[in-house]
Design an enzyme around this catalytic site. Structure first.
Site, PDB file in Angstrom:
ATOM      1  N   LYS A  54       0.840  -1.210   0.000  1.00 42.28           N
ATOM      2  CA  LYS A  54       0.000   0.000   0.000  1.00 42.28           C
ATOM      3  C   LYS A  54       0.872   1.256   0.000  1.00 42.28           C
ATOM      4  O   LYS A  54       0.551   2.237  -0.683  1.00 42.28           O
ATOM      5  CB  LYS A  54      -0.933  -0.005   1.228  1.00 42.28           C
ATOM      6  CG  LYS A  54      -1.981  -1.130   1.199  1.00 42.28           C
ATOM      7  CD  LYS A  54      -2.733  -1.235   2.533  1.00 42.28           C
ATOM      8  CE  LYS A  54      -3.594  -2.487   2.594  1.00 42.28           C
ATOM      9  NZ  LYS A  54      -4.247  -2.678   3.905  1.00 42.28           N
ATOM     10  N   GLN A  98      -4.085  -1.412  10.402  1.00 46.23           N
ATOM     11  CA  GLN A  98      -4.047  -2.718   9.742  1.00 46.23           C
ATOM     12  C   GLN A  98      -4.531  -3.825  10.676  1.00 46.23           C
ATOM     13  O   GLN A  98      -4.068  -3.930  11.817  1.00 46.23           O
ATOM     14  CB  GLN A  98      -2.612  -3.005   9.267  1.00 46.23           C
ATOM     15  CG  GLN A  98      -2.456  -4.293   8.477  1.00 46.23           C
ATOM     16  CD  GLN A  98      -3.149  -4.273   7.112  1.00 46.23           C
ATOM     17  OE1 GLN A  98      -3.300  -3.232   6.496  1.00 46.23           O
ATOM     18  NE2 GLN A  98      -3.558  -5.440   6.640  1.00 46.23           N
ATOM     19  N   ASP A 121     -10.881   2.939   5.374  1.00 50.27           N
ATOM     20  CA  ASP A 121     -11.124   1.495   5.448  1.00 50.27           C
ATOM     21  C   ASP A 121     -12.618   1.169   5.486  1.00 50.27           C
ATOM     22  O   ASP A 121     -13.012   0.028   5.253  1.00 50.27           O
ATOM     23  CB  ASP A 121     -10.524   0.962   6.759  1.00 50.27           C
ATOM     24  CG  ASP A 121      -9.375   0.007   6.541  1.00 50.27           C
ATOM     25  OD1 ASP A 121      -9.246  -0.535   5.438  1.00 50.27           O
ATOM     26  OD2 ASP A 121      -8.612  -0.189   7.506  1.00 50.27           O
TER      27      ASP A 121
HETATM   28  N1  GUN Z   1      -6.560  -6.750   6.966  1.00 59.18           N
HETATM   29  C1  GUN Z   1      -7.043  -7.484   5.941  1.00 59.18           C
HETATM   30  N2  GUN Z   1      -7.772  -6.693   5.108  1.00 59.18           N
HETATM   31  C2  GUN Z   1      -7.740  -5.450   5.623  1.00 59.18           C
HETATM   32  C3  GUN Z   1      -8.295  -4.205   5.213  1.00 59.18           C
HETATM   33  O1  GUN Z   1      -8.986  -4.069   4.210  1.00 59.18           O
HETATM   34  N3  GUN Z   1      -8.017  -3.151   6.020  1.00 59.18           N
HETATM   35  C4  GUN Z   1      -7.274  -3.265   7.152  1.00 59.18           C
HETATM   36  N4  GUN Z   1      -7.084  -2.172   7.884  1.00 59.18           N
HETATM   37  N5  GUN Z   1      -6.754  -4.404   7.559  1.00 59.18           N
HETATM   38  C5  GUN Z   1      -6.977  -5.491   6.799  1.00 59.18           C
END
Ligand code: GUN
Length: 298
Positions: A54, A98, A121
């Site tokens: 990311k 995350q 998110d």
């Molecule tokens: N862990 C797995 N998928 C995601 C997501 O879309 N966002 C976040 N913050 N953590 C994740």
């Protein structure tokens, strides 16, 4: 078989990135740099990889990203204090904590602490609520949004389709069901959600025009569970032991891809299907947040 039935997530994500990049450039011309902050707690290896991907894509598009790494045993209060500081920082348009978080941290409290307008998110109860209510002003969680975008950009008809979603998690299954059942263009599907207590999951799957596997069980969906011509979307990322692999494991999805591909009308490869779309939707949400913050100031 030719590549013709593959849904190329990398190519579709690149289309989304192109439009996001143009929006970033327009913001930068007006002196606004979209800012995205990642927070990791502890050293979960998969989270390190995901956040790294990311960060790199943010940089490519001109989004300013910063990553905060907290110790695996950091108190919840430390994380909440950091979120509060970022909520108040006008240079930050998106905040992503995350998942998964260590056990001693209450995820619901953490995701509720992020300002809804910076919750790129889409995990905050306000954004989840807006999704369920059909209010498009909120942020939609990135993986469901990515699955939806894959379907739309691949020309898969969603309205009236029988969709079966395997998995009812808060990150994918639940919000995806809400998104696809919406009374809205490219939605209006008839959605069935199956989970660990569902009876005869195979029978549900065989009725699906669109089957989305997001339950996190390695190669759960077999070819005899798929209707001929169905669209099959694999969200799963599972580690399975493999002594022959360099790392001692390999990653597999929630579907038996090789066996299902000849049966499916369209199918996502994995990797290269849903994964790239999750990042694309995150960065699109971030730019939207920056645009909204700028419009509010103007
Ligand atoms: N862990 C797995 N998928 C995601 C997501 O879309 N966002 C976040 N913050 N953590 C994740």
């Amino acid at each position: 078989m030719s590549d013709s039935n593959l849904i190329d997530g990398r190519a579709i994500a690149a289309e989304v990135h192109e439009s996001t990049g143009a929006r970033v450039a327009a913001l930068r011309e007006r002196g606004v740099v979209p800012g995205l902050v990642f927070i990791r707690v502890g050293e979960d290896p998969a989270s390190q990889v995901y956040v790294g991907m990311k960060e790199r894509m943010s940089a490519k598009l001109g989004i300013q990203s910063t990553t905060h790494v907290l110790a695996g045993d950091a108190p919840e209060a430390e994380l909440l204090a950091l979120i509060e500081k970022l909520n108040a920082d006008a240079a930050v348009h998106g905040i992503l904590v995350q998942a998964p978080l260590p056990r001693h941290i209450d995820g619901a409290r953490v995701y509720s602490a992020v300002a809804p307008g910076k919750d790129v998110d889409g995990f905050h109860p306000v954004n989840m609520g807006k999704l369920v209510l059909g209010d498009p002003s909120g942020f939609v969680p990135c993986t469901p949004a990515g699955v939806h975008e894959l379907l739309v950009r691949s020309g898969v008809p969603v309205a009236g389709a029988e969709v079966v979603v395997l998995g009812r998690g808060n990150i994918v299954g639940k919000p995806l069901a809400a998104l696809l059942m919406q009374k809205a263009p490219h939605a209006d599907a008839t959605v069935t959600v199956c989970h660990s207590r569902s009876r005869d999951i195979a029978a549900h799957c065989r009725r699906a025009d669109i089957l989305v596997a997001a339950m996190g069980v390695a190669e759960f969906v077999k070819a005899d569970m798929v209707k001929k011509g169905a669209v099959v979307i694999d969200v799963g990322v599972n580690r399975v032991d493999d002594p022959a692999a360099p790392k001692g494991y390999r990653l597999v999805g929630d579907i038996d891809f090789a066996a299902i591909r000849p049966v499916a009308g369209r199918i996502t490869p994995n990797p290269g299907g849903v994964g790239p779309m999750t990042i694309a939707m995150l960065l699109q949400n971030t730019v939207r947040s920056a645009e909204a913050a700028t419009a509010a100031r103007a």
